[in-house]
Design an enzyme around this catalytic site. Sequence first.
Site, PDB file in Angstrom:
ATOM      1  N   LYS A   1      49.803  33.604  41.236  1.00 19.34           N
ATOM      2  CA  LYS A   1      48.413  33.512  41.261  1.00 19.34           C
ATOM      3  C   LYS A   1      47.779  33.331  40.041  1.00 19.34           C
ATOM      4  O   LYS A   1      48.067  34.213  39.022  1.00 19.34           O
ATOM      5  CB  LYS A   1      48.066  34.619  42.138  1.00 19.34           C
ATOM      6  CG  LYS A   1      46.518  34.600  42.643  1.00 19.34           C
ATOM      7  CD  LYS A   1      45.986  35.707  43.517  1.00 19.34           C
ATOM      8  CE  LYS A   1      45.788  36.959  42.833  1.00 19.34           C
ATOM      9  NZ  LYS A   1      44.557  36.968  41.715  1.00 19.34           N
TER      10      LYS A   1
ATOM     11  N   ASP B   1      47.598  42.114  39.292  1.00 17.61           N
ATOM     12  CA  ASP B   1      47.184  42.519  38.028  1.00 17.61           C
ATOM     13  C   ASP B   1      46.146  43.866  38.212  1.00 17.61           C
ATOM     14  O   ASP B   1      45.677  44.537  37.168  1.00 17.61           O
ATOM     15  CB  ASP B   1      46.659  41.746  36.882  1.00 17.61           C
ATOM     16  CG  ASP B   1      45.600  40.902  37.263  1.00 17.61           C
ATOM     17  OD1 ASP B   1      44.956  41.154  38.509  1.00 17.61           O
ATOM     18  OD2 ASP B   1      45.125  39.993  36.651  1.00 17.61           O
ATOM     19  N   SER B   2      45.933  44.046  39.495  1.00 23.97           N
ATOM     20  CA  SER B   2      45.076  45.244  39.903  1.00 23.97           C
ATOM     21  C   SER B   2      45.832  46.403  39.306  1.00 23.97           C
ATOM     22  O   SER B   2      45.140  47.568  39.249  1.00 23.97           O
ATOM     23  CB  SER B   2      44.744  45.138  41.163  1.00 23.97           C
ATOM     24  OG  SER B   2      45.808  44.990  42.015  1.00 23.97           O
TER      25      SER B   2
ATOM     26  N   GLU C   1      37.150  36.065  46.758  1.00 20.91           N
ATOM     27  CA  GLU C   1      36.880  37.623  46.650  1.00 20.91           C
ATOM     28  C   GLU C   1      35.322  37.706  46.700  1.00 20.91           C
ATOM     29  O   GLU C   1      34.599  37.118  45.654  1.00 20.91           O
ATOM     30  CB  GLU C   1      37.260  38.072  45.417  1.00 20.91           C
ATOM     31  CG  GLU C   1      37.128  39.637  45.071  1.00 20.91           C
ATOM     32  CD  GLU C   1      38.270  40.192  44.193  1.00 20.91           C
ATOM     33  OE1 GLU C   1      37.789  41.463  43.834  1.00 20.91           O
ATOM     34  OE2 GLU C   1      38.847  39.489  43.611  1.00 20.91           O
TER      35      GLU C   1
ATOM     36  N   GLU D   1      43.486  32.707  38.414  1.00 19.91           N
ATOM     37  CA  GLU D   1      42.033  32.859  38.722  1.00 19.91           C
ATOM     38  C   GLU D   1      41.410  31.576  38.134  1.00 19.91           C
ATOM     39  O   GLU D   1      41.587  30.994  37.062  1.00 19.91           O
ATOM     40  CB  GLU D   1      41.589  34.067  37.982  1.00 19.91           C
ATOM     41  CG  GLU D   1      42.069  35.387  38.637  1.00 19.91           C
ATOM     42  CD  GLU D   1      41.328  36.898  38.223  1.00 19.91           C
ATOM     43  OE1 GLU D   1      41.963  37.741  38.409  1.00 19.91           O
ATOM     44  OE2 GLU D   1      40.369  36.461  37.207  1.00 19.91           O
TER      45      GLU D   1
ATOM     46  N   ASP E   1      50.907  37.991  39.993  1.00 19.73           N
ATOM     47  CA  ASP E   1      49.746  37.639  39.483  1.00 19.73           C
ATOM     48  C   ASP E   1      50.079  37.118  38.145  1.00 19.73           C
ATOM     49  O   ASP E   1      50.740  37.700  37.289  1.00 19.73           O
ATOM     50  CB  ASP E   1      48.891  38.786  39.127  1.00 19.73           C
ATOM     51  CG  ASP E   1      47.593  38.555  39.927  1.00 19.73           C
ATOM     52  OD1 ASP E   1      47.091  37.389  40.203  1.00 19.73           O
ATOM     53  OD2 ASP E   1      46.972  39.706  40.417  1.00 19.73           O
TER      54      ASP E   1
END
Length: 291
Positions: free
Chosen positions: A138, A66-67, A207, A140, A109
């Site tokens: 993925k 999603d970057s 991260e 978070e 993501d």
Amino acid sequence: MTETSTRTPYGTLPAAAPLPPRKPISLPRLNEMRARGEKIAMLTAYDATFAAVADHAGVDCLLVGDSLGMVCQGRPSTVGVTLEQMCYHTESVVRGVRRVQGTVWIIGDLPFGSYQESREQAMRSAAALLQAGAHMVKLEGGGWTVETVRFLVERGVPVCAHLGLTPQTVHAIGGYRVQGRNDAEAQQLRRDALALQDAGASMLVLEMVPAALAADITQQLPRCHTIGIGSGRGTAGQVLVMHDMLGIHLGKTPRFVRNFMEGAASVRDAMAAYVAAVKDGSFPDDRQHAW
């Protein structure tokens, strides 16, 4: 069939190779790599052409991150990215990889708002990404996400977790800063990592976690492969945003980034150099790229 008829209109993708250069990357193959001490090389990808080039360069895993909200859409954070957009970019990456009979492992993501409501919502969102062609999803965070991970894994969805700096909740954690520097934060990261492994997560992005802590967590997770970004060389693998490692960015270069385009003749060569540096342990250099 003539040579002319097999050409793509703009020459952006090479013709499909008759045989792939390696066996397809899978969870068992990633386990084998970990067992023999081979580092996992991951990059982000958002479109067909760069995905095909990355596969050809030997990248093991592609993260459709999603970057893309920041590097493709120009947003100030990843929060505005939608599930529909993630599916679109995942489909694009998958088409590129299939076009060249690629073998890379593709991770999609789950964007903000697509899994926080309930485990059932997370399953619907994960199904959309898998149907778009991703091999793994993925998400978070720790804590409440553990049961979501367990719910997905029990239903056949491979999951990559993400701890440390979690961009979707950057405002809640106080900005883009290193996580786990004090004892309380470090212990919480260890607990969350172990819980996510026990819930069935096969991979874990760490991260901006101090290098010593990331290495320690890695040793405690034999069944969950840690992928570092700004977390030192002691993880099972590394990931960078593709634009960053090519020296293409709109703002300040993060400390943990190395520009692999310097001295490279092509994007493919830069990606291959990144893979080689990850594999031989020369990237990252903890003195330059970690805390």
